[in-house]
Design an enzyme around this catalytic site. Structure first.
Site, PDB file in Angstrom:
ATOM      1  N   HIS A 311      47.405 -14.144   0.625  1.00  0.00           N
ATOM      2  CA  HIS A 311      46.773 -13.072   1.475  1.00  0.00           C
ATOM      3  C   HIS A 311      47.515 -12.063   2.142  1.00  0.00           C
ATOM      4  CE1 HIS A 311      47.151 -14.564   5.479  1.00  0.00           C
ATOM      5  NE2 HIS A 311      46.747 -15.839   4.936  1.00  0.00           N
ATOM      6  N   ASP A 323      53.217 -16.438   6.634  1.00  0.00           N
ATOM      7  CA  ASP A 323      51.784 -16.236   6.743  1.00  0.00           C
ATOM      8  C   ASP A 323      51.115 -14.909   6.418  1.00  0.00           C
ATOM      9  OD1 ASP A 323      49.046 -17.179   6.560  1.00  0.00           O
ATOM     10  OD2 ASP A 323      48.997 -17.940   8.695  1.00  0.00           O
ATOM     11  N   GLU A 358      42.080 -12.408   5.102  1.00  0.00           N
ATOM     12  CA  GLU A 358      41.843 -13.730   5.083  1.00  0.00           C
ATOM     13  C   GLU A 358      41.756 -14.284   6.545  1.00  0.00           C
ATOM     14  OE1 GLU A 358      42.789 -18.222   4.961  1.00  0.00           O
ATOM     15  OE2 GLU A 358      43.881 -16.700   6.143  1.00  0.00           O
ATOM     16  N   GLU A 359      42.661 -13.860   7.439  1.00  0.00           N
ATOM     17  CA  GLU A 359      43.000 -14.755   8.602  1.00  0.00           C
ATOM     18  C   GLU A 359      41.486 -14.251   9.481  1.00  0.00           C
ATOM     19  OE1 GLU A 359      44.884 -16.439   9.473  1.00  0.00           O
ATOM     20  OE2 GLU A 359      46.948 -16.068   8.321  1.00  0.00           O
ATOM     21  N   ASP A 386      49.693 -20.507   0.468  1.00  0.00           N
ATOM     22  CA  ASP A 386      49.000 -20.122   1.617  1.00  0.00           C
ATOM     23  C   ASP A 386      49.520 -21.241   2.848  1.00  0.00           C
ATOM     24  OD1 ASP A 386      48.138 -18.677   3.694  1.00  0.00           O
ATOM     25  OD2 ASP A 386      46.268 -18.824   3.617  1.00  0.00           O
ATOM     26  N   HIS A 461      50.896 -18.624  12.892  1.00  0.00           N
ATOM     27  CA  HIS A 461      50.159 -17.568  13.911  1.00  0.00           C
ATOM     28  C   HIS A 461      51.000 -17.355  15.062  1.00  0.00           C
ATOM     29  CE1 HIS A 461      45.913 -18.911  12.036  1.00  0.00           C
ATOM     30  NE2 HIS A 461      46.823 -18.321  11.052  1.00  0.00           N
TER      31      HIS A 461
END
Lengths: 493, 493
Positions: A311, A323, A358-359, A386, A461
């Site tokens: 993503h 990420d 995606e997140e 991912d 994140h």
């Protein structure tokens, strides 16, 4: 199954004859066969055994595969300054920064990738996806005790409710896990409080619920806000954001150290309970984003599609280097390597899909599935990266089409990659990633694995998800392996 | 030398007889002697050899030392919940936060330690020290490129000049080390620029100069501000503050990742040089602080003093848990253990000194030296802990009094501690820490070492210097070892 395998192998051998001059290494094939016997890999589906062994020998001696492996992993294939994928990802992230859904950074990054694919000579197109976004505004959490006041290291959780403009200030009630939360709630202790959940880290999949579902749980018992120990095995005062189920109360993650301070003060009988002042602003909305598809159309069977994906959106504090910069870039770079280094035209169609949003709830991946599940061109294999690109370990596979014969075929590829020295290669059964999960109903699905345990979740994140967290050799290795897989994977059906 | 050793040993044996009932373990002494022979430790100063061997045997079979070692390290001495030093440091730091020079947090922490020492039954007193302080105000650094704008992770350096109230905005010029800085400066390229120095990490002592002296160097060539890659081997987007020589231009550290982004953009020919907007406010002033002295007065030779120390002030972003919470707390806890666990009264005087304002220029340590260098009571040994408490390695020793016989005596203590299983014990020659360095002219001086290479510098001067970075067992081990050393160390003269 058998029909497809035969078609595949015929196609692979045909490609091999058409595109490369290297001859099959018969000694390698023999050695490989020997390896299989000595390692005692079980032959499944008795009765088909001798036919399948013949196929295996042909796969591992295919001139195309051999050429690809030698080009990407053979002696002299790689020199130490070869870090094109890393350099491109660095330039992209240095130029536009993070790529949260609903941001200019995301859309400009998509444009940049489209331009790159065109320059590299690919067919590339985008497909619009309407997405919901959550945009962080000003936010802060402040610890207030009788003796000092200090800013806490916090991150609001995605789709959290905002606080009133002036914020919320309340006493903190600390619980260890959800059982304690519910007990305290049932005893009426959470009413009007800011609830903080701490817990002992075991693994991501265990801890995740505290981030995603805690706010609703605390709200039910009358809490005015929800705080959670960041979902991570490691902290350098690092808060970890991530999505959460929207509740009527605001929700934020604290760095482990900050959660622990609150928990210790709360546990001391001789001092007043700590108070926290929480200010969180945010904005939600709907905007248009795009899935990006880079394609190498199959020369023989264009309607058989192997998809590799990652993503392109990210969280907002770092630049989403791992990420999922490593994910979408390794998917793209796999196709780049096949086209420009290996110089092969595949028999089946290869697609690198750069999923959006995606997140914020797998919005791009789900939209891609909905748009293409009934296509004439069928996705036979769908793989994603991912969980970062670290020390490679191989693939986790799943899907209704992963029958015994297909599984055996993957084991064959695995053994071949291992034999030529591809780092840490193996195949396991397990959960396919979020963006490809729906394809498991129709295809072999799977995701890339690392051999570093929870290491990835240090960066996940966080503001530290920067290019410095990505090893150029790891990224090149994973893209090279994906390239070989995209070429060699059987179409299980 | 010989006179003092004999005095010491007589005193130790006398204490042993007076205070403890445990009898010397002769088998341990024999085993110890055997260890020395088989390991071939050189006996220095030929001619004194047999006399010294007799002393060694007596030292390692001293009832007091044996009792202390058994009490603190013997079977059953420690249970896993025994983490008093950690709990006290946690309560202190949870209650008052960081302890920068000139802050309420520092003075309240000193008060708290004085009260604790009184409650523990010690003689405790403070000595006022006028100190210069630098107090961080609002500060930020913002990266501005043609394509995005983002806050950088930065920390102003101690005693940096402030920017004008509205800040400074200028193009960044990136250099790799001081040679490049001077070359660029001589070529007139730094005029009006914000200079950023990056460099390859080797070790703290090599990198330190970029933090402390870079601003003056850049100012000389007409730069308007100075930025430095944080002095650290590791980063989770972590800026590291620290002191610097005040220049006419402001100076700040960037997290490694942020320095690297600037360096990459700067290196790309096809994009404009990055710009940075720097806003830094700060305040300098003079205030009164205190060195804190906790004392166990010697029963036999009160004028022979063994000092163990650490500094109680810290930087402002974390709580100074390692730097130097572990230092001053392990020094204090060493005395606590002798008084309350080992229950011994020393023949010589033991002092735990909690120096103030080390981070702002060794102000407490230097004041203590100036005030006491001519005292009737002489400091014979001065040890400090100021590189954190991690996996213990032993002691670095220095000083004019560290002659051959004294060195041999330390080796003897080292062997004894090793034999009873004290983790990672050894003695090396090297640099004594900042707060005790001046005593090296008169005494044996030294500092505590860790066996974790640069690990400590991950946390040093960062927001991550929190209690979570301190292992309770490490802290208890170091304090216990310091306790034995404070009791056993010879007075080399």
């Amino acid at each position: 199954m058998t029909r497809y395998l035969v078609l595949l192998l015929v196609a692979l051998l045909a490609i091999g004859a058409a595109n490369v001059s290297a001859s099959p290494t018969h000694s390698r094939a023999r050695k490989h066969q020997q390896y299989r016997h000595t390692n005692g890999v079980q032959a499944v589906m008795a009765g088909h055994e001798s036919a399948r062994w013949a196929q295996h020998r042909r796969l591992s001696s295919s001139a195309t595969i051999h050429h690809a492996v030698q080009t990407l992993f053979g002696p002299g294939a790689r020199n130490t300054t070869d870090k094109l994928a890393w350099d491109r990802l660095a330039e992209l992230t240095d130029t536009y920064g993070p790529r949260p859904g609903g941001s200019q950074g995301l859309e400009k990054s998509i444009d940049w990738m489209v331009e790159l694919a065109k320059k590299d000579g690919f067919d590339v197109y985008t497909e619009e996806v309407p997405i919901k976004y959550w945009r962080r505004g000003v936010e802060s959490a402040t610890l207030i005790t009788d003796t000092w006041t200090t800013p806490l290291h916090m991150d609001g959780l995605g789709f959290s409710a905002p606080t009133p403009k002036d914020g919320i200030e309340a006493e903190v009630f600390v619980v260890n896990g959800f059982d304690e939360l519910d007990q305290a709630g049932a005893a009426g202790k959470l009413k009007g409080k800011i609830v903080l959940v701490v817990y002992e880290w075991t693994k991501y999949s265990e801890a995740l619920k505290y981030r995603t579902t805690g706010a609703k749980r605390a709200e039910k018992w009358g809490a005015v806000a929800y705080l959670v120990r960041s979902v991570t095995p490691f902290s350098m005062r690092t808060p970890h954001t991530g999505n959460s189920q929207t509740a009527g109360i605001p929700a934020a993650a604290l760095a482990v150290e900050d959660a622990n301070i609150l928990a210790r003060i709360f546990a001391r009988d001789h001092v007043a309970a700590p108070r926290v002042r929480l200010v969180m602003q945010s904005e939600t909305g709907v905007s248009m984003s795009r899935n990006t598809v880079v394609e190498m159309r199959g020369t023989e069977r264009p309607n058989d599609v192997v998809l590799v994906g990652g993503h392109i959106d990210s969280w907002d504090k770092g630049v989403g280097a791992q990420d999922d910069g490593t994910g979408f870039m390794s998917a793209y770079h796999a196709l780049y390597l096949l086209k420009h280094r290996v110089q092969v035209q595949p028999a089946h169609t290869l697609r690198a899909v750069l999923f959006t949003a995606e997140e914020t709830g797998v919005q791009g991946g789900d939209a891609y599935y909905a748009a293409h599940v009934n296509d004439e061109a069928k996705i036979r294999v769908a793989l994603e990266v991912d969980e970062g690109v670290l020390t490679p370990r191989g693939l986790v596979l799943d899907g209704t089409k992963l029958d015994g014969a297909a599984w055996d075929m993957y084991q064959e590829i695995s053994a071949m990659l291992k034999e030529v020295g591809v780092r840490g290669w193996r195949v396991e059964r397990g959960y396919a990633g979020a963006d490809v999960a729906k394809w498991c109903k129709h295809a072999v699905c799977g995701q890339w694995m690392n051999d570093t345990g929870d290491y990835y979740f240090r960066y996940h994140h966080t503001p530290a998800d920067m290019m410095d967290a990505v090893d150029p050799v790891d990224l090149e290795d994973v893209a090279s392996t994906l390239a070989i897989l995209a070429l060699a994977l059987p179409h299980a059906e």
